[in-house]
Design a protein around this motif. Sequence first.
Motif, mmCIF file in Angstrom:
data_model
loop_
_atom_site.group_PDB
_atom_site.id
_atom_site.type_symbol
_atom_site.label_atom_id
_atom_site.label_comp_id
_atom_site.label_asym_id
_atom_site.label_seq_id
_atom_site.Cartn_x
_atom_site.Cartn_y
_atom_site.Cartn_z
ATOM 1 N N GLU A 44 60.330 75.445 -8.249
ATOM 2 C CA GLU A 44 60.714 76.595 -7.424
ATOM 3 C C GLU A 44 60.116 77.900 -7.945
ATOM 4 O O GLU A 44 60.412 78.971 -7.437
ATOM 5 N N ASP A 45 59.270 77.814 -8.975
ATOM 6 C CA ASP A 45 58.523 78.975 -9.455
ATOM 7 C C ASP A 45 57.219 79.101 -8.664
ATOM 8 O O ASP A 45 56.711 78.096 -8.145
ATOM 9 N N SER A 46 56.684 80.286 -8.617
ATOM 10 C CA SER A 46 55.335 80.481 -8.068
ATOM 11 C C SER A 46 54.591 81.484 -8.933
ATOM 12 O O SER A 46 55.196 82.415 -9.466
ATOM 13 N N ALA A 68 57.008 84.534 -9.873
ATOM 14 C CA ALA A 68 58.279 84.565 -9.150
ATOM 15 C C ALA A 68 59.043 83.272 -9.423
ATOM 16 O O ALA A 68 58.448 82.197 -9.485
ATOM 17 N N ASP A 69 60.350 83.381 -9.589
ATOM 18 C CA ASP A 69 61.212 82.242 -9.917
ATOM 19 C C ASP A 69 62.308 82.192 -8.855
ATOM 20 O O ASP A 69 63.200 83.034 -8.837
ATOM 21 N N GLY A 70 62.199 81.204 -7.967
ATOM 22 C CA GLY A 70 63.077 81.160 -6.802
ATOM 23 C C GLY A 70 64.390 80.442 -7.049
ATOM 24 O O GLY A 70 64.512 79.618 -7.947
ATOM 25 N N SER A 222 58.352 83.089 -16.397
ATOM 26 C CA SER A 222 59.695 82.828 -15.887
ATOM 27 C C SER A 222 60.599 82.452 -17.067
ATOM 28 O O SER A 222 60.123 82.195 -18.179
ATOM 29 N N ASP A 223 61.912 82.385 -16.820
ATOM 30 C CA ASP A 223 62.857 82.107 -17.910
ATOM 31 C C ASP A 223 62.692 80.692 -18.466
ATOM 32 O O ASP A 223 63.136 80.424 -19.584
ATOM 33 N N GLY A 224 62.060 79.811 -17.702
ATOM 34 C CA GLY A 224 61.767 78.473 -18.224
ATOM 35 C C GLY A 224 60.929 78.531 -19.486
ATOM 36 O O GLY A 224 60.980 77.636 -20.332
ATOM 37 N N LEU A 225 60.173 79.609 -19.647
ATOM 38 C CA LEU A 225 59.423 79.800 -20.892
ATOM 39 C C LEU A 225 60.253 80.594 -21.916
ATOM 40 O O LEU A 225 60.471 80.123 -23.034
ATOM 41 N N HIS A 261 63.921 72.256 -19.473
ATOM 42 C CA HIS A 261 65.037 72.081 -18.531
ATOM 43 C C HIS A 261 64.827 72.823 -17.213
ATOM 44 O O HIS A 261 65.548 72.624 -16.251
ATOM 45 N N ASP A 262 63.841 73.720 -17.181
ATOM 46 C CA ASP A 262 63.628 74.556 -15.993
ATOM 47 C C ASP A 262 62.131 74.565 -15.688
ATOM 48 O O ASP A 262 61.318 74.145 -16.508
ATOM 49 N N ASN A 263 61.795 75.044 -14.506
ATOM 50 C CA ASN A 263 60.381 75.244 -14.170
ATOM 51 C C ASN A 263 59.810 76.318 -15.092
ATOM 52 O O ASN A 263 60.534 77.229 -15.500
ATOM 53 N N ILE A 264 58.529 76.198 -15.405
ATOM 54 C CA ILE A 264 57.893 77.119 -16.369
ATOM 55 C C ILE A 264 56.636 77.722 -15.731
ATOM 56 O O ILE A 264 55.759 76.976 -15.282
HETATM 57 MN MN LIG Z 1 63.916 79.684 -13.935
#
Ligand SMILES: [Mn+2]
Length: 293
Positions: A44-46, A68-70, A222-225, A261-264
């Motif tokens: 869901e990141d772009s 962007a992190d959706g 994004s926060d995934g990183l 755990h999240d998109n990066i």
């Molecule tokens: Mn995120």
Amino acid sequence: MFGKKRASDSAARETRQLEVPPPAAFEIDASVQTDKGCVREINEDSGRMVRPADPRLLAEKGTLVVVADGMGGHSAGEVASQMAADIVSRLYYETRAEPGAALKRSVEEANRRIHEAAAEDEAKHGMGTTCTALALCQGRAHAAHVGDSRLYMLRAGQLYQLSEDHSAVNEMVKLGIITKEQARTHEDKNVILRALGTTPEVEVSVIEPFPVREGDRYLLCSDGLHDLVLENEIASILSESTDIHAAGERLIALAKERGGHDNITVGIIAIMPEGTAAAEAQDAPTTREVEAI
Ligand SMILES: [Mn+2]
């Protein structure tokens, strides 16, 4: 006579001092990568990078990177983050204004359009996205930001966080309720206080434009990183690497080693000595594509 001459000499000196020096000869290398991580089904990141092939547009508006992190159910977050990346990267180049104003207006307009799209479709109701955008233009950096994706600058080996998270935990840190370390694992760490698309209007944070320097590295992520990779690790990976694409791969790999755990998403821009940048020119997006959204 003498007095007058001295006065005019001094006026001339002042004028010279106020003259803006010609921009330093450097080139900009940019790379954006996104990865769905190890747990999530979808990304869901772009991320987007635009470097106009048209020399006039490149001189006027420079190189742009957007992350962007959706968020939102049924892949609506994916739609929101893609809309943010698409709309900001098109409108920035189309808006007839100086780069800082063009960037802010583009993010505000992306908010309105995502909010409208969310209102029109039940499945997209409540969708939203963070948006962090950096334009390097005429030797200066311009940034606009909403949410908890981040912008960092590495200069002379030192990492600076240039954006401020619009998040509940950041407010608690500012109030002295929790420490920055506690914020990393706090149960509310995913609560963001501002996003594109969730309200009809949004307050966009802008960073005062400042001159870039040769050797600078800029990281949008994004926060995934930034949840999983510490700032000292980001600093050393950015410093050690001359190949910014490889640096982005290393950052993503490190986040995935720690669970992913999240998109990066990572976007890196390097200010390189003239003649050494590796990135290919990319065509600016067309208006037709905006209408297709
Ligand atoms: Mn995120």
